[in-house]
Scaffold this active site. Structure first.
Site, PDB file in Angstrom:
ATOM      1  N   HIS A 256      42.094  42.316  38.168  1.00 11.29           N
ATOM      2  CA  HIS A 256      41.571  42.776  36.878  1.00 11.29           C
ATOM      3  C   HIS A 256      41.452  41.595  35.933  1.00 11.29           C
ATOM      4  O   HIS A 256      42.264  40.667  35.995  1.00 11.29           O
ATOM      5  CB  HIS A 256      42.514  43.836  36.271  1.00 11.29           C
ATOM      6  N   GLU A 314      40.513  51.553  40.018  1.00 12.00           N
ATOM      7  CA  GLU A 314      39.524  52.074  40.968  1.00 12.00           C
ATOM      8  C   GLU A 314      40.118  52.297  42.357  1.00 12.00           C
ATOM      9  O   GLU A 314      39.561  53.037  43.164  1.00 12.00           O
ATOM     10  CB  GLU A 314      38.312  51.151  40.998  1.00 12.00           C
TER      11      GLU A 314
HETATM   12  N1  COA Z   1      39.847  39.971  45.980  1.00 13.72           N
HETATM   13  C1  COA Z   1      39.881  38.677  46.331  1.00 13.72           C
HETATM   14  N2  COA Z   1      39.917  37.675  45.452  1.00 13.72           N
HETATM   15  C2  COA Z   1      39.923  38.001  44.161  1.00 13.72           C
HETATM   16  C3  COA Z   1      39.901  39.332  43.724  1.00 13.72           C
HETATM   17  C4  COA Z   1      39.862  40.334  44.691  1.00 13.72           C
HETATM   18  N3  COA Z   1      39.825  41.615  44.365  1.00 13.72           N
HETATM   19  N4  COA Z   1      39.924  39.362  42.382  1.00 13.72           N
HETATM   20  C5  COA Z   1      39.959  38.086  41.978  1.00 13.72           C
HETATM   21  N5  COA Z   1      39.950  37.270  43.049  1.00 13.72           N
HETATM   22  C6  COA Z   1      39.990  35.823  43.064  1.00 13.72           C
HETATM   23  C7  COA Z   1      38.663  35.254  42.591  1.00 13.72           C
HETATM   24  O1  COA Z   1      37.743  35.129  43.655  1.00 13.72           O
HETATM   25  C8  COA Z   1      39.077  33.944  42.032  1.00 13.72           C
HETATM   26  O2  COA Z   1      39.203  33.032  43.096  1.00 13.72           O
HETATM   27  P1  COA Z   1      38.545  31.560  43.066  1.00 13.72           P
HETATM   28  O3  COA Z   1      39.166  30.917  41.866  1.00 13.72           O
HETATM   29  O4  COA Z   1      38.941  30.991  44.360  1.00 13.72           O
HETATM   30  O5  COA Z   1      37.084  31.800  42.906  1.00 13.72           O
HETATM   31  C9  COA Z   1      40.490  34.209  41.498  1.00 13.72           C
HETATM   32  O6  COA Z   1      40.959  35.367  42.137  1.00 13.72           O
HETATM   33  C10 COA Z   1      40.549  34.426  40.030  1.00 13.72           C
HETATM   34  O7  COA Z   1      39.751  35.512  39.716  1.00 13.72           O
HETATM   35  P2  COA Z   1      38.962  35.609  38.337  1.00 13.72           P
HETATM   36  O8  COA Z   1      37.680  34.889  38.493  1.00 13.72           O
HETATM   37  O9  COA Z   1      39.821  35.153  37.226  1.00 13.72           O
HETATM   38  O10 COA Z   1      38.747  37.141  38.274  1.00 13.72           O
HETATM   39  P3  COA Z   1      37.877  37.891  37.215  1.00 13.72           P
HETATM   40  O11 COA Z   1      38.668  38.150  36.007  1.00 13.72           O
HETATM   41  O12 COA Z   1      36.546  37.251  37.021  1.00 13.72           O
HETATM   42  O13 COA Z   1      37.604  39.229  38.035  1.00 13.72           O
HETATM   43  C11 COA Z   1      37.538  41.379  38.795  1.00 13.72           C
HETATM   44  C12 COA Z   1      38.158  40.444  37.756  1.00 13.72           C
HETATM   45  C13 COA Z   1      37.978  42.806  38.532  1.00 13.72           C
HETATM   46  C14 COA Z   1      36.005  41.307  38.671  1.00 13.72           C
HETATM   47  C15 COA Z   1      37.999  40.917  40.207  1.00 13.72           C
HETATM   48  O14 COA Z   1      39.385  41.000  40.299  1.00 13.72           O
HETATM   49  C16 COA Z   1      37.302  41.669  41.314  1.00 13.72           C
HETATM   50  O15 COA Z   1      36.181  41.313  41.693  1.00 13.72           O
HETATM   51  N6  COA Z   1      37.953  42.769  41.854  1.00 13.72           N
HETATM   52  C17 COA Z   1      37.326  43.538  42.890  1.00 13.72           C
HETATM   53  C18 COA Z   1      36.322  44.519  42.294  1.00 13.72           C
HETATM   54  C19 COA Z   1      37.008  45.633  41.566  1.00 13.72           C
HETATM   55  O16 COA Z   1      37.999  46.186  41.997  1.00 13.72           O
HETATM   56  N7  COA Z   1      36.420  45.986  40.412  1.00 13.72           N
HETATM   57  C20 COA Z   1      36.943  47.011  39.560  1.00 13.72           C
HETATM   58  C21 COA Z   1      37.617  46.433  38.358  1.00 13.72           C
HETATM   59  S1  COA Z   1      38.456  47.651  37.398  1.00 13.72           S
END
Ligand code: COA
Length: 371
Positions: A256, A314
């Site tokens: 998140h 989710e």
């Molecule tokens: N699975 C694998 N890796 C993940 C991840 C996940 N669910 N969520 C974050 N990461 C990784 C990113 O790839 C990133 O890695 P990198 O630095 O090697 O590229 C690292 O963790 C840091 O993530 P960050 O970019 O700070 O995350 P964010 O704040 O942009 O993303 C979400 C937040 C929710 C978009 C992300 O966690 C995600 O894509 N989750 C899966 C989709 C999901 O469940 N969405 C519903 C949200 S309520």
């Protein structure tokens, strides 16, 4: 001749992390402690005690309603559902995605310059359209609303084509309350940006639906169920998840932007599932989901030791909506049925206190003019 990229002193924050763009009385998300307050109340408390209609009023009017106001609003919402039904799109032929159907259905609504009951019409219409789409897409006739029922019960009845029991209704009510608002999330921000230009409520809500469709925001629960199906049994989880990460894919339902803890809404929904099971209604994927969550948390902690990545709302949305009989294609539209309450309240706040949202960008392209 093209010049070098121009240096700029303005800071570019690509995901707007840590940028506070508005003051709100609607909800507070504390990502460090893992707490969510809606209208000042902990989500855990509201999800057990309040109806979806009461949460709509909490968000729209600023306090939980008394009995009379609640009954009046419930009746009015029922009438709006019935009024919208004949106006709805009658075919899902061009809409393989429920969010597209929802967007197109609500785009047809013309509100008389944000008329007093415009919010009720939109909240009602979202439920009618989401339920109708899930039937139209499999060649069934939509079921007409029953305006005497609660919004939650009627939504479930119109979706399933049969009368749900009160345990199923309670579980869905918990879900709709839990997701009704959540700070400055992407779809809410989209709605506020549209509202900030002076545009109308329906346009803001339609834009928000577009934002919620994306898998990084509201589009994850369907893929969570796909993941559980692909894993199949707890002993396959670690290997499957590892292979997914090796291929550079994200684990759906995990991580998140704000929470550094487990999403408090995941716990609320997991408890609702437990209650459902205690009532004798089996949740087919709950036990597997718990094992997969455990394995995913452990693999992600190993891979990202400095970035806590836990289950988000989710993850258990998928398990709960599946348990009450909704198909995975209807998960994101159901999220919109709950979140629309927050969108409408944020649009009203934006219109009252906000200014035109107009950030800047840093130009990094070539300078082509001759000096
Ligand atoms: N699975 C694998 N890796 C993940 C991840 C996940 N669910 N969520 C974050 N990461 C990784 C990113 O790839 C990133 O890695 P990198 O630095 O090697 O590229 C690292 O963790 C840091 O993530 P960050 O970019 O700070 O995350 P964010 O704040 O942009 O993303 C979400 C937040 C929710 C978009 C992300 O966690 C995600 O894509 N989750 C899966 C989709 C999901 O469940 N969405 C519903 C949200 S309520």
């Amino acid at each position: 001749m093209e010049s070098q990229i121009k240096e700029t002193e303005k800071l570019t924050v690509s995901g707007l992390d840590d940028i506070c763009f508005a003051e709100t009385k609607l909800s507070q998300v504390d990502g460090e402690s893992g707490q969510l307050l809606i209208g000042g109340y902990p989500v855990e408390e509201l999800s057990e005690s309040a109806s979806f209609e009461a949460i709509c009023l909490l968000l729209l009017r600023g306090s939980l309603p008394n009995r009379t106001d609640l009954a009046e609003f419930t009746t009015s919402l029922g009438k709006c559902r019935a009024a919208f039904f004949p106006m709805m799109l009658q075919s899902a032929e061009n809409y393989s995605n429920g969010m597209d159907f929802l967007r197109a259905s609500l785009a047809q609504i013309e509100l008389q310059s944000d008329s007093a009951n415009g919010t009720e019409i939109l909240i009602a219409a979202a439920a009618v359209a989401a339920a109708a789409w899930s039937r139209l897409r499999v060649g069934r006739q939509p079921i007409a609303p029953d305006p005497t029922l609660s919004h939650t019960e009627d939504y479930l009845r119109m979706s399933l084509g049969q009368q749900p029991n009160h345990h199923m209704i309670a579980a869905l009510n918990t879900y709709l309350v839990t997701v009704a608002d959540h700070g400055m999330n992407a779809s809410t921000f989209a709605a506020r940006v549209i509202a900030s230009t002076g545009s109308d409520l329906a346009s803001a809500v339609v834009g928000a639906i577009g934002a919620l469709k994306g898998p990084l925001h509201g589009g994850a629960p369907g893929p969570v169920l796909d993941m559980l199906d692909a894993i199949g049994a707890p002993e396959n989880a670690a290997m499957w998840l590892d292979a997914e990460l090796q291929q550079g894919r994200r684990i759906m339902g995990m991580g998140h932007r704000i929470y550094r803890t487990r999403d408090p809404r995941a716990a609320v929904l997991e408890r609702a599932l437990q209650n459902l099971e205690a009532s004798g209604h089996k949740s087919p994927r709950l036990s597997l989901a718990r094992s997969v969550e455990k394995a995913a948390s452990s693999i992600l902690a190993e891979r990202y030791p400095n970035r806590p990545l836990h289950a988000n709302v989710e993850f258990y949305t998928a398990v709960l909506l599946d348990a009450i009989g909704l198909p995975r294609e209807q998960f994101s539209p159901t999220f919109a049925v709950g979140r629309i309450a927050g969108w409408c309240a944020h649009v009203a706040e934006q219109k009252k206190f906000g200014r035109l949202v107009r950030p800047q960008s840093t130009y990094v392209g070539p300078m082509r003019h001759q000096r």
